[in-house]
Design a protein around this motif. Structure first.
Motif, mmCIF file in Angstrom:
data_model
loop_
_atom_site.group_PDB
_atom_site.id
_atom_site.type_symbol
_atom_site.label_atom_id
_atom_site.label_comp_id
_atom_site.label_asym_id
_atom_site.label_seq_id
_atom_site.Cartn_x
_atom_site.Cartn_y
_atom_site.Cartn_z
ATOM 1 N N PRO A 70 0.782 -1.231 0.016
ATOM 2 C CA PRO A 70 0.056 0.085 0.053
ATOM 3 C C PRO A 70 0.817 1.318 0.112
ATOM 4 C CG PRO A 70 -0.665 -1.543 1.707
ATOM 5 C CD PRO A 70 0.556 -2.104 1.069
ATOM 6 N N SER A 71 0.146 2.357 -0.549
ATOM 7 C CA SER A 71 1.226 3.458 -0.761
ATOM 8 C C SER A 71 0.268 4.572 0.186
ATOM 9 C CB SER A 71 1.109 3.921 -2.254
ATOM 10 O OG SER A 71 -0.154 4.342 -2.702
ATOM 11 N N THR A 72 -0.725 4.155 0.951
ATOM 12 C CA THR A 72 -1.193 5.238 1.769
ATOM 13 C C THR A 72 -1.589 4.729 3.351
ATOM 14 O OG1 THR A 72 -3.438 4.569 1.175
ATOM 15 C CG2 THR A 72 -2.491 6.286 -0.235
ATOM 16 N N PRO A 73 -1.622 5.431 4.230
ATOM 17 C CA PRO A 73 -2.223 5.064 5.292
ATOM 18 C C PRO A 73 -3.431 4.355 5.333
ATOM 19 C CG PRO A 73 -1.498 7.309 5.930
ATOM 20 C CD PRO A 73 -1.419 7.214 4.292
ATOM 21 N N ALA A 74 -4.425 4.499 4.672
ATOM 22 C CA ALA A 74 -5.704 3.992 4.596
ATOM 23 C C ALA A 74 -5.314 2.531 4.103
ATOM 24 C CB ALA A 74 -6.764 4.600 3.760
ATOM 25 N N TYR A 76 -2.868 0.662 4.419
ATOM 26 C CA TYR A 76 -2.176 -0.045 5.529
ATOM 27 C C TYR A 76 -3.215 -0.329 6.590
ATOM 28 C CZ TYR A 76 2.576 0.411 3.979
ATOM 29 O OH TYR A 76 3.795 0.173 3.148
ATOM 30 N N LEU A 77 -4.438 0.441 6.850
ATOM 31 C CA LEU A 77 -5.195 0.328 7.816
ATOM 32 C C LEU A 77 -6.217 -0.696 7.142
ATOM 33 C CD1 LEU A 77 -7.134 1.077 10.159
ATOM 34 C CD2 LEU A 77 -8.398 2.560 8.456
ATOM 35 N N THR A 78 -6.666 -0.896 5.775
ATOM 36 C CA THR A 78 -7.313 -1.946 5.056
ATOM 37 C C THR A 78 -6.488 -3.321 5.276
ATOM 38 O OG1 THR A 78 -8.114 -0.377 3.502
ATOM 39 C CG2 THR A 78 -8.159 -2.601 2.956
ATOM 40 N N LEU A 79 -5.440 -3.096 5.039
ATOM 41 C CA LEU A 79 -4.469 -4.556 5.009
ATOM 42 C C LEU A 79 -4.403 -4.939 6.679
ATOM 43 C CD1 LEU A 79 -2.846 -6.476 3.559
ATOM 44 C CD2 LEU A 79 -0.889 -5.235 4.116
ATOM 45 N N GLY A 80 -4.559 -4.051 7.774
ATOM 46 C CA GLY A 80 -4.519 -4.737 8.881
ATOM 47 C C GLY A 80 -5.666 -5.279 9.444
ATOM 48 N N LEU A 81 -6.756 -4.495 9.101
ATOM 49 C CA LEU A 81 -8.114 -5.124 9.366
ATOM 50 C C LEU A 81 -8.409 -6.273 8.470
ATOM 51 C CD1 LEU A 81 -10.223 -1.752 8.946
ATOM 52 C CD2 LEU A 81 -9.973 -3.069 10.752
ATOM 53 N N PHE A 82 -7.927 -6.597 7.435
ATOM 54 C CA PHE A 82 -7.950 -7.877 6.652
ATOM 55 C C PHE A 82 -7.524 -9.046 7.500
ATOM 56 C CE2 PHE A 82 -5.945 -10.882 3.641
ATOM 57 C CZ PHE A 82 -6.968 -11.534 3.562
ATOM 58 N N ALA A 107 -13.129 0.227 4.358
ATOM 59 C CA ALA A 107 -11.770 0.758 4.449
ATOM 60 C C ALA A 107 -11.498 0.539 3.162
ATOM 61 C CB ALA A 107 -10.846 0.307 5.536
ATOM 62 N N GLY A 108 -11.317 -0.679 2.579
ATOM 63 C CA GLY A 108 -10.779 -0.936 1.224
ATOM 64 C C GLY A 108 -11.484 -0.270 0.163
ATOM 65 N N LEU A 109 -12.880 -0.153 0.093
ATOM 66 C CA LEU A 109 -13.568 0.812 -0.743
ATOM 67 C C LEU A 109 -13.293 2.110 -0.968
ATOM 68 C CD1 LEU A 109 -17.104 -0.968 -0.801
ATOM 69 C CD2 LEU A 109 -15.305 -1.173 -2.693
ATOM 70 N N PHE A 110 -13.141 2.900 0.355
ATOM 71 C CA PHE A 110 -12.653 4.116 0.583
ATOM 72 C C PHE A 110 -11.245 4.387 0.193
ATOM 73 C CE2 PHE A 110 -10.288 7.282 3.148
ATOM 74 C CZ PHE A 110 -10.872 8.294 2.665
ATOM 75 N N THR A 111 -10.364 3.437 0.270
ATOM 76 C CA THR A 111 -8.934 3.462 -0.111
ATOM 77 C C THR A 111 -8.804 3.347 -1.562
ATOM 78 O OG1 THR A 111 -8.123 2.255 2.025
ATOM 79 C CG2 THR A 111 -6.612 2.385 0.214
ATOM 80 N N VAL A 112 -9.587 2.551 -2.321
ATOM 81 C CA VAL A 112 -9.388 2.503 -3.492
ATOM 82 C C VAL A 112 -10.178 3.639 -4.423
ATOM 83 C CG1 VAL A 112 -10.216 0.974 -5.608
ATOM 84 C CG2 VAL A 112 -9.123 -0.110 -3.711
ATOM 85 N N THR A 113 -11.103 4.088 -3.962
ATOM 86 C CA THR A 113 -11.915 5.005 -4.602
ATOM 87 C C THR A 113 -11.186 6.443 -4.331
ATOM 88 O OG1 THR A 113 -13.652 5.133 -2.915
ATOM 89 C CG2 THR A 113 -13.919 3.927 -4.995
ATOM 90 N N ASP A 117 -5.519 4.429 -4.033
ATOM 91 C CA ASP A 117 -4.447 3.166 -3.591
ATOM 92 C C ASP A 117 -4.693 1.974 -4.356
ATOM 93 O OD1 ASP A 117 -2.421 1.623 -2.694
ATOM 94 O OD2 ASP A 117 -2.647 2.452 -0.765
ATOM 95 N N ARG A 118 -4.202 1.626 -5.292
ATOM 96 C CA ARG A 118 -4.491 0.355 -6.074
ATOM 97 C C ARG A 118 -3.599 -0.597 -6.169
ATOM 98 N NH1 ARG A 118 -7.363 4.577 -8.658
ATOM 99 N NH2 ARG A 118 -9.461 4.229 -8.797
ATOM 100 N N SER A 119 -3.039 -0.826 -4.939
ATOM 101 C CA SER A 119 -1.984 -1.807 -4.893
ATOM 102 C C SER A 119 -2.570 -3.214 -4.917
ATOM 103 C CB SER A 119 -0.861 -1.341 -3.449
ATOM 104 O OG SER A 119 -1.754 -1.652 -2.559
ATOM 105 N N ALA A 120 -1.587 -4.112 -4.940
ATOM 106 C CA ALA A 120 -2.371 -5.481 -5.024
ATOM 107 C C ALA A 120 -2.724 -6.079 -3.597
ATOM 108 C CB ALA A 120 -1.207 -6.591 -5.353
ATOM 109 N N LEU A 121 -2.169 -5.432 -2.552
ATOM 110 C CA LEU A 121 -2.542 -6.090 -1.386
ATOM 111 C C LEU A 121 -3.839 -5.309 -0.631
ATOM 112 C CD1 LEU A 121 0.945 -6.254 0.590
ATOM 113 C CD2 LEU A 121 -0.635 -8.169 -0.066
ATOM 114 N N VAL A 122 -3.963 -4.057 -1.150
ATOM 115 C CA VAL A 122 -5.187 -3.254 -0.863
ATOM 116 C C VAL A 122 -6.386 -4.121 -1.554
ATOM 117 C CG1 VAL A 122 -6.531 -1.255 -0.997
ATOM 118 C CG2 VAL A 122 -4.209 -1.132 -0.168
ATOM 119 N N LEU A 123 -6.417 -4.344 -2.827
ATOM 120 C CA LEU A 123 -7.088 -4.871 -3.786
ATOM 121 C C LEU A 123 -7.617 -6.367 -2.959
ATOM 122 C CD1 LEU A 123 -6.353 -4.070 -7.220
ATOM 123 C CD2 LEU A 123 -8.017 -3.197 -5.916
ATOM 124 N N ALA A 124 -6.593 -7.198 -2.643
ATOM 125 C CA ALA A 124 -6.685 -8.349 -2.083
ATOM 126 C C ALA A 124 -7.482 -7.986 -0.671
ATOM 127 C CB ALA A 124 -5.459 -9.221 -2.031
#
Length: 147
Positions: A70-74, A76-82, A107-113, A117-124
């Motif tokens: 991820p390239s944003t704090p949001a 990393y939050l998405t990844l941590g929640l996952f 959080a992931g929808l917020f991060t992507v839209t 931040d469209r990194s592979a880990l955020v999408l997953a």
């Protein structure tokens, strides 16, 4: 705002999303609990696969490089929640895991839209909790309909 990218990948994505959306209500008509559960889960997987392909195709059409982390704090939050949702779903706190999974999806929808931040880990971290939570909830609904 474009929802689906142009080109072959966009058409494939749109087709998969359409099949998933049509297949989901039809899956409840399948006789037998185990078959109904398989049909519901298959429809959800097809729907989410189409959404993932659409996001990646749009990302590719913009010419942006796909990153792993991820390239944003949001992000990393998405990844941590996952990760927290997966851990909680494997314990006696599965209901809390579902709640955390729903937070990971939001959080992931917020991060992507909003944060783009469209990194592979955020999408997953967005699509996998959506698959886990919706599969669990659809399984419960399908069992309730069957009994």
């Amino acid at each position: 705002m474009r929802i689906f990218a142009a080109g072959t990948a966009g058409r494939v994505s749109l087709g998969l999303v359409a099949v998933g959306l049509v297949g989901l209500p039809v899956a409840f008509l399948v006789p037998g609990d185990p078959y109904r559960l398989v049909a519901c889960n298959t429809a959800v997987v097809v729907l989410l696969t189409g959404a993932g392909i659409g996001i990646l195709a749009d990302h590719h059409n913009r010419g942006e490089a796909l990153t792993i982390a991820p390239s944003t704090p949001a992000g990393y939050l998405t990844l941590g929640l996952f990760v927290a949702a997966v851990i909680l779903l494997g314990t006696h706190f599965a209901v809390a895991g579902l709640g955390v999974g729903l937070l990971a999806i939001a959080a992931g929808l917020f991060t992507v839209t909003a944060r783009h931040d469209r990194s592979a880990l955020v999408l997953a971290g967005t699509l996998l909790p959506a698959a886990l939570v919706s599969s669990f909830l659809l399984g419960e609904v399908a069992q309730a309909v069957g009994s």
